[in-house]
Each structure stands twice: as structure tokens, then as C-alpha cells.
Write a protein that holds these residues in place. Structure first.
Motif, short mmCIF file in Angstrom:
data_model
loop_
_atom_site.label_atom_id
_atom_site.label_comp_id
_atom_site.label_asym_id
_atom_site.label_seq_id
_atom_site.Cartn_x
_atom_site.Cartn_y
_atom_site.Cartn_z
N GLU A 167 3.94 -5.45 3.45
CA GLU A 167 3.73 -6.46 4.47
C GLU A 167 3.85 -7.96 3.59
N HIS A 168 4.47 -9.00 4.55
CA HIS A 168 4.90 -10.14 3.63
C HIS A 168 3.91 -11.04 4.27
N MET A 169 2.71 -11.47 3.83
CA MET A 169 1.53 -12.31 4.74
C MET A 169 1.02 -13.37 4.07
N TRP A 170 0.33 -14.27 4.81
CA TRP A 170 -0.11 -15.55 4.42
C TRP A 170 -1.78 -15.29 4.09
N SER A 171 -2.01 -16.27 3.14
CA SER A 171 -3.44 -16.35 2.43
C SER A 171 -3.55 -17.82 2.28
N VAL A 172 -4.93 -18.25 2.76
CA VAL A 172 -5.14 -19.64 2.58
C VAL A 172 -5.70 -19.79 1.17
N VAL A 173 -5.12 -20.67 0.27
CA VAL A 173 -5.31 -20.79 -0.97
C VAL A 173 -6.49 -22.20 -1.35
N TYR A 174 -7.35 -22.02 -2.24
CA TYR A 174 -7.95 -23.19 -2.62
C TYR A 174 -8.26 -23.51 -3.98
N LYS A 175 -7.36 -22.71 -4.88
CA LYS A 175 -7.63 -23.01 -6.31
C LYS A 175 -6.24 -22.42 -6.89
N TYR A 176 -6.13 -23.20 -8.18
CA TYR A 176 -4.79 -22.74 -8.91
C TYR A 176 -5.24 -22.73 -10.30
N ALA A 177 -5.05 -21.61 -11.19
CA ALA A 177 -5.51 -21.94 -12.61
C ALA A 177 -4.77 -20.36 -13.30
N GLU A 198 0.99 -1.20 -0.12
CA GLU A 198 -0.03 0.12 0.03
C GLU A 198 0.84 1.23 0.02
N GLY A 199 0.98 1.93 -1.00
CA GLY A 199 1.59 2.95 -1.33
C GLY A 199 3.24 2.37 -1.18
N ALA A 238 -5.56 -14.48 5.26
CA ALA A 238 -5.64 -15.08 6.77
C ALA A 238 -4.73 -14.71 7.60
N ASP A 239 -4.18 -13.25 7.38
CA ASP A 239 -3.18 -12.83 8.38
C ASP A 239 -3.87 -11.50 8.86
N SER A 240 -2.96 -10.85 9.92
CA SER A 240 -3.31 -9.60 10.25
C SER A 240 -2.31 -8.48 9.86
N ALA A 241 -2.84 -7.72 9.18
CA ALA A 241 -1.96 -6.65 8.55
C ALA A 241 -1.82 -5.58 9.64
N VAL A 242 -0.38 -4.96 9.89
CA VAL A 242 0.02 -4.25 10.96
C VAL A 242 0.03 -2.79 10.47
N TYR A 243 0.57 -2.44 9.25
CA TYR A 243 0.63 -1.24 8.78
C TYR A 243 -0.34 -0.95 7.59
N LEU A 244 -0.80 -2.05 6.72
CA LEU A 244 -1.62 -1.74 5.57
C LEU A 244 -2.99 -1.68 6.14
N LYS A 245 -3.64 -1.00 5.60
CA LYS A 245 -5.17 -0.81 5.91
C LYS A 245 -6.13 -1.11 4.70
N ASN A 246 -5.49 -1.43 3.41
CA ASN A 246 -6.29 -1.97 2.55
C ASN A 246 -6.65 -3.31 2.41
N ILE A 247 -6.02 -4.26 3.28
CA ILE A 247 -6.51 -5.50 3.21
C ILE A 247 -6.84 -5.95 4.70
N LYS A 248 -7.67 -6.67 4.95
CA LYS A 248 -8.24 -7.45 6.20
C LYS A 248 -8.39 -8.86 6.29
N MET A 249 -8.37 -9.41 7.31
CA MET A 249 -8.65 -10.90 7.39
C MET A 249 -9.89 -11.38 6.66
N GLY A 250 -9.91 -12.40 5.83
CA GLY A 250 -11.19 -12.76 5.15
C GLY A 250 -11.45 -12.15 3.68
N ASP A 251 -10.59 -11.13 3.15
CA ASP A 251 -10.78 -10.58 2.09
C ASP A 251 -10.28 -11.67 0.96
N HIS A 252 -10.74 -11.52 -0.28
CA HIS A 252 -10.59 -12.59 -1.49
C HIS A 252 -9.22 -11.93 -2.03
#
Length: 154
Positions: free
Chosen positions: A85-95, A80-81, A104-118
Motif C-alpha cells: 500500500e502506498h501511503m502518507w506519513s508526516v515527517v519532521y526530521k531528515y538525517a 506486508e508479505g 498518518a494514513d489508514s491501511a486497508v490491507y496491511l495489518k502491521n502498521i497503524k495511524m500514529g506509528d513511528h
């Protein structure tokens, strides 16, 4: 019939990922964020390892992506700007060279992403990956974990 099963399984994956991430956040309240130089050589080497072994992740994801006995995660850089932040996501598809998943992580500095976002993550942007097999109580990948833990508090 198969499509009717996908939604409950995806919801289970999301709920499980968010629940685990909340537990991690609750436990990690006092843990310092690990800050590294942009071109940390050891971390870049671990990313190369993760990329070189990504075929193992993909081979397991294909048959087990929606199996609740497994959890598939990838770590990538979110920005963001000028903040990253280097963070984890649960993935369920590859194409098409992209992973589809849920942040699936908790951003400390970034405000443009939150847990549960696609999220959509390019294969080339995967910095690490992890497979958790709950049936056998095993895990694979997570190459950067030991290194990052050694850097906490420094």
C-alpha cells in the motif's frame, strides 16, 4: 530549552496528523481503493518528478520541520508479505538519507502498521511529497493526486 519545545511541537504534529487522517477516513468510507498495475508508467513518471524536486521539500523542511504552520508529508510503499500500500506519513526530521515521521494514513490491507506509528523512510523510497503552509494557505507537491483521482472507480 530548545529540547523542551520539541516534544510539545512533535505531539501537536502527531495529534494534528491523526485528526486529519481520521477526518479523511470518515469522508472516504465509500471511496474505492485505487488499484494500479505494479509498473504503472504514469505513476512511475510522477515518482520521478517527486524525486527530482525533492530538494524543494528538503529546503523547506530544514527551517520549518517543527513549525506548526507547516505540515510535511511523504508517500512511500509499505508492504506486508506480498501486499503493498502506498501511503502518507508526516515527517519532521531528515538525517542520513532518512526521514523520521509518523504514519498518518489508514491501511486497508496491511495489518502491521497503524495511524500514529513511528516510521523511518529512505529518501530513495519517497514516491511523492506534499508541503502544506497553513499561514499562507498554500500547498506544494502532491504530484500523484490528480492522476490517482482520475483512476478512482476504474
Amino acid at each position: 530549552m530548545k529540547n523542551y519545545l520539541k516534544l510539545p511541537v512533535m505531539l501537536l504534529v502527531l495529534f494534528s496528523a491523526c485528526k486529519d487522517a481520521k477526518k479523511r477516513k470518515d469522508k472516504a468510507e465509500g471511496v474505492a481503493v485505487v488499484k494500479l498495475k505494479t509498473h504503472d508508467q504514469q505513476l512511475l513518471a510522477l515518482k520521478d518528478t517527486a524525486q527530482a524536486k525533492l530538494h524543494i521539500f528538503l529546503d523547506s523542511l530544514k527551517p520549518h520541520a517543527l513549525d506548526s504552520n507547516y505540515r510535511f508529508l511523504v508517500k512511500s510503499d509499505f508492504e506486508e508479505g506480498s501486499s503493498h500500500e502506498h501511503m502518507w506519513s508526516v515527517v519532521y526530521k531528515y538525517a542520513g538519507g532518512k526521514f523520521t515521521g509518523i504514519f498518518a494514513d489508514s491501511a486497508v490491507y496491511l495489518k502491521n502498521i497503524k495511524m500514529g506509528d513511528h516510521v523511518l523512510i529512505n529518501q530513495k523510497d519517497v514516491e511523492d511529497w506534499a508541503i502544506y503552509d497553513y499561514k499562507r494557505n498554500t500547498d506544494m507537491g502532491n504530484f500523484s493526486d490528480k492522476y490517482l483521482r482520475s483512476k478512482q472507480g476504474k
